[in-house]
Design a protein around this motif. Structure first.
Motif, PDB file in Angstrom:
ATOM      1  N   UNK A  77       1.287 -13.515   0.012  1.00 24.36           N
ATOM      2  CA  UNK A  77       0.069 -14.245  -0.557  1.00 24.36           C
ATOM      3  C   UNK A  77      -0.291 -15.422  -0.050  1.00 24.36           C
ATOM      4  N   UNK A  78       1.048 -16.115   0.173  1.00 28.21           N
ATOM      5  CA  UNK A  78       0.602 -17.694   0.823  1.00 28.21           C
ATOM      6  C   UNK A  78       1.461 -17.621   2.090  1.00 28.21           C
ATOM      7  N   UNK A  79       0.857 -17.170   3.044  1.00 30.18           N
ATOM      8  CA  UNK A  79       1.704 -17.097   4.448  1.00 30.18           C
ATOM      9  C   UNK A  79       2.112 -18.433   4.834  1.00 30.18           C
ATOM     10  N   UNK A  80       1.486 -19.492   4.863  1.00 33.13           N
ATOM     11  CA  UNK A  80       1.961 -20.806   5.538  1.00 33.13           C
ATOM     12  C   UNK A  80       1.115 -21.108   6.549  1.00 33.13           C
ATOM     13  N   UNK A  81       1.221 -22.313   7.152  1.00 30.51           N
ATOM     14  CA  UNK A  81       0.379 -23.056   7.844  1.00 30.51           C
ATOM     15  C   UNK A  81       0.569 -22.063   9.510  1.00 30.51           C
ATOM     16  N   UNK A 116       4.496 -13.626  11.137  1.00 34.79           N
ATOM     17  CA  UNK A 116       4.434 -14.582  10.344  1.00 34.79           C
ATOM     18  C   UNK A 116       3.865 -14.599   8.891  1.00 34.79           C
ATOM     19  N   UNK A 117       3.146 -13.429   8.692  1.00 35.33           N
ATOM     20  CA  UNK A 117       2.456 -13.198   7.460  1.00 35.33           C
ATOM     21  C   UNK A 117       3.154 -12.284   6.555  1.00 35.33           C
ATOM     22  N   UNK A 118       4.242 -11.430   7.492  1.00 36.83           N
ATOM     23  CA  UNK A 118       4.870 -10.346   6.755  1.00 36.83           C
ATOM     24  C   UNK A 118       5.787 -10.753   5.654  1.00 36.83           C
ATOM     25  N   UNK A 119       5.950  -9.902   4.721  1.00 31.71           N
ATOM     26  CA  UNK A 119       6.888 -10.504   3.754  1.00 31.71           C
ATOM     27  C   UNK A 119       8.511 -10.087   4.464  1.00 31.71           C
ATOM     28  N   UNK A 120       8.254  -8.775   4.933  1.00 33.82           N
ATOM     29  CA  UNK A 120       9.609  -8.271   5.619  1.00 33.82           C
ATOM     30  C   UNK A 120       9.232  -7.962   7.030  1.00 33.82           C
ATOM     31  N   UNK A 121       9.278  -8.936   7.928  1.00 33.25           N
ATOM     32  CA  UNK A 121       8.943  -8.819   9.207  1.00 33.25           C
ATOM     33  C   UNK A 121       9.388  -7.575  10.102  1.00 33.25           C
ATOM     34  N   UNK A 122      10.740  -7.168   9.935  1.00 32.54           N
ATOM     35  CA  UNK A 122      11.250  -6.093  10.469  1.00 32.54           C
ATOM     36  C   UNK A 122      11.837  -5.223   9.655  1.00 32.54           C
ATOM     37  N   UNK A 123      12.211  -3.736   9.981  1.00 34.30           N
ATOM     38  CA  UNK A 123      12.877  -2.726   9.277  1.00 34.30           C
ATOM     39  C   UNK A 123      14.124  -3.116   9.252  1.00 34.30           C
ATOM     40  N   UNK A 124      14.832  -3.371  10.331  1.00 34.13           N
ATOM     41  CA  UNK A 124      16.391  -3.274  10.341  1.00 34.13           C
ATOM     42  C   UNK A 124      16.963  -4.700   9.743  1.00 34.13           C
ATOM     43  N   UNK A 162      11.517 -14.044  -1.444  1.00 30.34           N
ATOM     44  CA  UNK A 162      10.911 -14.742  -2.544  1.00 30.34           C
ATOM     45  C   UNK A 162       9.437 -14.535  -2.920  1.00 30.34           C
ATOM     46  N   UNK A 163       8.828 -14.168  -1.535  1.00 24.60           N
ATOM     47  CA  UNK A 163       7.426 -13.614  -1.629  1.00 24.60           C
ATOM     48  C   UNK A 163       7.121 -12.644  -2.548  1.00 24.60           C
ATOM     49  N   UNK A 164       8.220 -11.766  -2.881  1.00 22.14           N
ATOM     50  CA  UNK A 164       8.097 -10.672  -3.701  1.00 22.14           C
ATOM     51  C   UNK A 164       8.063 -10.904  -5.233  1.00 22.14           C
ATOM     52  N   UNK A 165       8.474 -11.969  -5.548  1.00 25.39           N
ATOM     53  CA  UNK A 165       8.770 -12.348  -7.041  1.00 25.39           C
ATOM     54  C   UNK A 165       7.414 -11.999  -7.686  1.00 25.39           C
ATOM     55  N   UNK A 166       6.278 -12.735  -7.332  1.00 28.51           N
ATOM     56  CA  UNK A 166       5.069 -12.318  -8.095  1.00 28.51           C
ATOM     57  C   UNK A 166       4.661 -10.622  -8.148  1.00 28.51           C
TER      58      UNK A 166
END
Length: 252
Positions: A109-113, A124-132, A142-146
């Motif tokens: 929700x707040x991906x950063x600069x 850069x905006x993905x909560x989980x950038x890769x599967x593996x 942390x981005x998933x706490x909300x």
């Protein structure tokens, strides 16, 4: 012989809720048991992560699409939803779909600069950038706490009967969506029954963690037909063939 625990559920007509991370998980891991229970009591499946975000997608998400034979995530998830509804209708199970994005498509929700400067770089905006290296490591970002708070609120609203029986994944395989689902259910509900996650349990070591367990082996041929109903997923997941074993459940 039916387990005494299950016999009590049927005898007392307790409503059962299967809290499933994704559309197919409940059937893959507990389809035989659900089929049996639905003949005797009210059974409802609640699917939590049922959506894909808008592009751009990470490389892992794109790879998953190709494995399923799709190039449009929205089309894939629409087909998965239709398949899921059809499968559960055939065994008289009700379905509730929540609207949270699957881990491979979940965005911060707040991906950063950096993400704001380079919006086309999905990682850069993905909560989980890769599967593996992210989605199946069992570590909740942390981005998933909300997101977890929102899931709790939704489930509390959907499962109001304190006497109902809740089933959820054990988290075998450490897929983060499964880990989140178990953590939320453990916090919200008492006496949760956890299923051994199939097909993750084919490769990952099962750890009962001190729980008691029981197996359910009735109706596996019917379960095979249910799994085959998930056509959009079948070849990608069971390309080496489908071998069914008794379902395994854990409880305190």
């Amino acid at each position: 012989m039916i387990n005494k625990y299950l016999d009590s559920i049927v005898k007392n007509k307790k409503a059962c809720y299967f809290i499933s991370p994704h559309f197919d998980d409940a059937v893959f891991s507990a389809g035989a048991l659900m089929t049996y229970l639905a003949k005797h009591v009210s059974v409802t499946v609640i699917n939590i992560f049922t959506k894909a975000s808008e592009p751009p997608y990470t490389l892992s998400a794109d790879m998953f699409l190709r494995q399923c034979g799709y190039n449009d995530a929205q089309k894939l998830f629409a087909d998965r939803e239709r398949e899921d509804a059809s499968v559960f209708k055939s065994i008289n199970v009700k379905v509730i779909n929540l609207s949270f994005s699957d881990a491979l498509w979940r965005k911060k929700k707040h991906p950063g600069r950096l993400a704001r400067f380079f919006p086309n770089i999905a990682g850069l905006s993905a909560t989980y950038p890769t599967y593996k290296f992210h989605a199946i490591k069992g570590k909740i970002a942390k981005a998933d706490l909300d997101t977890i708070v929102e899931i709790k609120d939704e489930l509390k609203d959907k499962v109001r009967d304190a006497d109902s029986v809740v089933f959820c994944p054990m988290g075998v395989g450490k897929h983060v969506d499964h880990v989140i689902t178990r953590a939320v259910c453990d916090e919200l509900f008492r006496d949760v029954i956890r299923w051994s996650d199939f097909p993750y349990n084919e490769k990952s070591q099962k750890n009962s963690g001190g729980f008691q367990s029981f197996s359910f082996a009735e109706g596996l041929s019917k379960k095979r037909k249910l799994i085959e109903g998930y056509k959009s997923q079948y070849n990608a997941i069971f390309h080496a063939g489908l071998t069914l074993r008794p379902e395994e459940f854990f409880y305190k």
